[in-house]
Enzyme design. Structure first.
Site, PDB file in Angstrom:
ATOM      1  N   ASN A   9       0.850  -1.189   0.000  1.00 30.47           N
ATOM      2  CA  ASN A   9       0.000   0.000   0.000  1.00 30.47           C
ATOM      3  C   ASN A   9       0.893   1.249   0.000  1.00 30.47           C
ATOM      4  OD1 ASN A   9      -1.427   2.268   1.072  1.00 30.47           O
ATOM      5  ND2 ASN A   9      -3.058   0.895   1.718  1.00 30.47           N
TER       6      ASN A   9
ATOM      7  N   HIS B  72      -3.441  -5.053   7.861  1.00 37.25           N
ATOM      8  CA  HIS B  72      -3.548  -3.905   8.764  1.00 37.25           C
ATOM      9  C   HIS B  72      -2.628  -4.070   9.962  1.00 37.25           C
ATOM     10  CE1 HIS B  72      -4.974  -0.240  10.509  1.00 37.25           C
ATOM     11  NE2 HIS B  72      -5.604   0.000   9.379  1.00 37.25           N
TER      12      HIS B  72
ATOM     13  N   GLU C  62     -10.802  -9.753   3.369  1.00 40.60           N
ATOM     14  CA  GLU C  62      -9.508  -9.437   3.981  1.00 40.60           C
ATOM     15  C   GLU C  62      -9.748  -9.367   5.479  1.00 40.60           C
ATOM     16  OE1 GLU C  62      -7.363  -5.988   2.486  1.00 40.60           O
ATOM     17  OE2 GLU C  62      -6.199  -5.871   4.340  1.00 40.60           O
TER      18      GLU C  62
ATOM     19  N   ARG D 189      -9.532   7.841  -0.671  1.00 41.18           N
ATOM     20  CA  ARG D 189     -10.486   8.229   0.375  1.00 41.18           C
ATOM     21  C   ARG D 189     -11.391   9.333  -0.121  1.00 41.18           C
ATOM     22  NH1 ARG D 189      -8.623   6.264   5.752  1.00 41.18           N
ATOM     23  NH2 ARG D 189     -10.462   7.328   6.499  1.00 41.18           N
TER      24      ARG D 189
ATOM     25  N   GLU E 233      -8.679   0.236  -2.748  1.00 42.66           N
ATOM     26  CA  GLU E 233      -9.451   0.254  -1.494  1.00 42.66           C
ATOM     27  C   GLU E 233     -10.373   1.448  -1.538  1.00 42.66           C
ATOM     28  OE1 GLU E 233      -7.573   0.613   2.370  1.00 42.66           O
ATOM     29  OE2 GLU E 233      -6.265  -1.018   1.766  1.00 42.66           O
TER      30      GLU E 233
ATOM     31  N   HIS F  72      -5.681   3.506  -1.526  1.00 42.93           N
ATOM     32  CA  HIS F  72      -6.988   3.789  -0.926  1.00 42.93           C
ATOM     33  C   HIS F  72      -7.373   5.204  -1.351  1.00 42.93           C
ATOM     34  CE1 HIS F  72      -9.521   3.960   3.072  1.00 42.93           C
ATOM     35  NE2 HIS F  72     -10.223   4.277   1.998  1.00 42.93           N
TER      36      HIS F  72
ATOM     37  N   ARG G   8      -7.267  12.657   1.234  1.00 42.65           N
ATOM     38  CA  ARG G   8      -6.192  13.175   2.072  1.00 42.65           C
ATOM     39  C   ARG G   8      -4.812  12.703   1.623  1.00 42.65           C
ATOM     40  NH1 ARG G   8      -7.230   9.738   7.541  1.00 42.65           N
ATOM     41  NH2 ARG G   8      -9.303  10.609   7.313  1.00 42.65           N
TER      42      ARG G   8
ATOM     43  N   THR H 184      -8.062   3.054   8.680  1.00 43.70           N
ATOM     44  CA  THR H 184      -9.253   2.211   8.771  1.00 43.70           C
ATOM     45  C   THR H 184      -9.257   1.541  10.149  1.00 43.70           C
ATOM     46  OG1 THR H 184      -8.682   1.730   6.491  1.00 43.70           O
ATOM     47  CG2 THR H 184     -10.596   0.599   7.384  1.00 43.70           C
TER      48      THR H 184
ATOM     49  N   HIS I 178       0.875   6.177   1.984  1.00 43.06           N
ATOM     50  CA  HIS I 178       1.594   7.119   2.845  1.00 43.06           C
ATOM     51  C   HIS I 178       2.772   7.791   2.156  1.00 43.06           C
ATOM     52  CE1 HIS I 178      -1.259   6.538   5.841  1.00 43.06           C
ATOM     53  NE2 HIS I 178      -0.980   5.258   6.027  1.00 43.06           N
TER      54      HIS I 178
END
Ligand code: PXP
Length: 240
Positions: free
Chosen positions: A6, A190, A151, A44, A70, A42, A48, A101, A9
């Site tokens: 992922n 996660h 998941e 969102r 996602e 993801h 963000r 999440t 970030h």
């Protein structure tokens, strides 16, 4: 067992300055060079970190490994998924105030909305994975809703210590076992990091692990010395 990386970030750092770097697409390409079997972003609702243009750019360039989108089960996001065509979609709960999440989907409360999203996306040939808590009930509801994958949320396992962590590991194992038995493809993710991943990787029925924050954090440490060395060199050359 597959590793989906992922890159959200990387975009978080970029958005801190609304700049063009670091670029999550470049990070995705480097992750693939490092052996990633998939890339996750993801998108969102509040944008963000990952932006629509990131998703489109990553879709254009990420062709050799699985692109996992996602997203929340909203009409806007379903529309984007149908247009961009990732290789799979993971539906997650989304709250504006959360940092990440926080838990799995509430399948009892949002079942109707989730089923509508599953039908729309799988109807166009993209498998849907539901991000759920390690609960047998949620695994069974996921099957009833028609999702091809789940998941299992490993956040509680990842954050727990000692005896509590062993109990959380048991919950994850039970949920994985049940999902596998009833014919769901089963992933997990996660909070997984370099110290807690092995026990989850030992669960044979898991198809893939989805990991982001710890890999991006490690990237900063691993890259810092070289980045500083190169800047020092330029400064010394300029100051000559
Ligand atoms: N799986 C899902 C469904 C997530 O929402 C996240 C966080 O974006 C991850 C995996 C990755 O979690 P982490 O960043 O803690 O590795």
């Amino acid at each position: 067992m597959l590793l989906g990386v992922n890159v959200d970030h990387v975009a978080t750092v970029r958005e801190a300055r609304r700049d063009i770097e670091p670029d999550p697409l470049k990070a995705a390409e480097l992750a693939i060079n490092g052996g990633a079997d998939g890339i996750t972003v993801h998108l969102r609702e509040d944008r963000r970190h990952i932006q629509d243009r990131d998703l489109i750019g990553i879709r254009k360039r990420v062709k050799t490994v699985e692109l996992n989108l996602e997203m929340a089960a909203t009409d806007e996001m379903v529309g984007i998924a149908l247009k961009v065509r990732p290789d799979m979609v993971t539906l997650v709960p989304e709250k504006r105030a959360e940092l990440t999440t926080e838990g799995g989907l509430d399948l009892k409360k949002s079942g109707k909305k989730i089923k509508k999203a599953i039908d729309a996306i799988q109807g166009k040939g993209m498998p849907v994975s539901l991000f759920i808590n390690p609960s047998i009930t949620d695994v069974e509801i996921s099957k009833k809703l028609g999702a091809k994958m789940v998941e299992i949320h490993t956040g509680l396992y990842s954050n727990a210590k000692g005896k509590r962590q062993i109990e959380e590991l048991k919950r994850v194992k039970k949920a994985v076992k049940r999902a596998h038995e009833i014919g769901l493809l089963v992933n997990a993710g996660h909070g997984l990091n370099y110290t807690n991943v092995k026990k989850i990787a030992a669960i044979k029925a898991i198809r893939g692990l989805y990991i982001g924050h710890s890999i991006v954090a490690r990237t900063v440490y691993d890259g810092m010395e070289n980045a500083v060395r190169e800047m020092k060199k330029l400064i010394e050359e300029g100051a000559k």
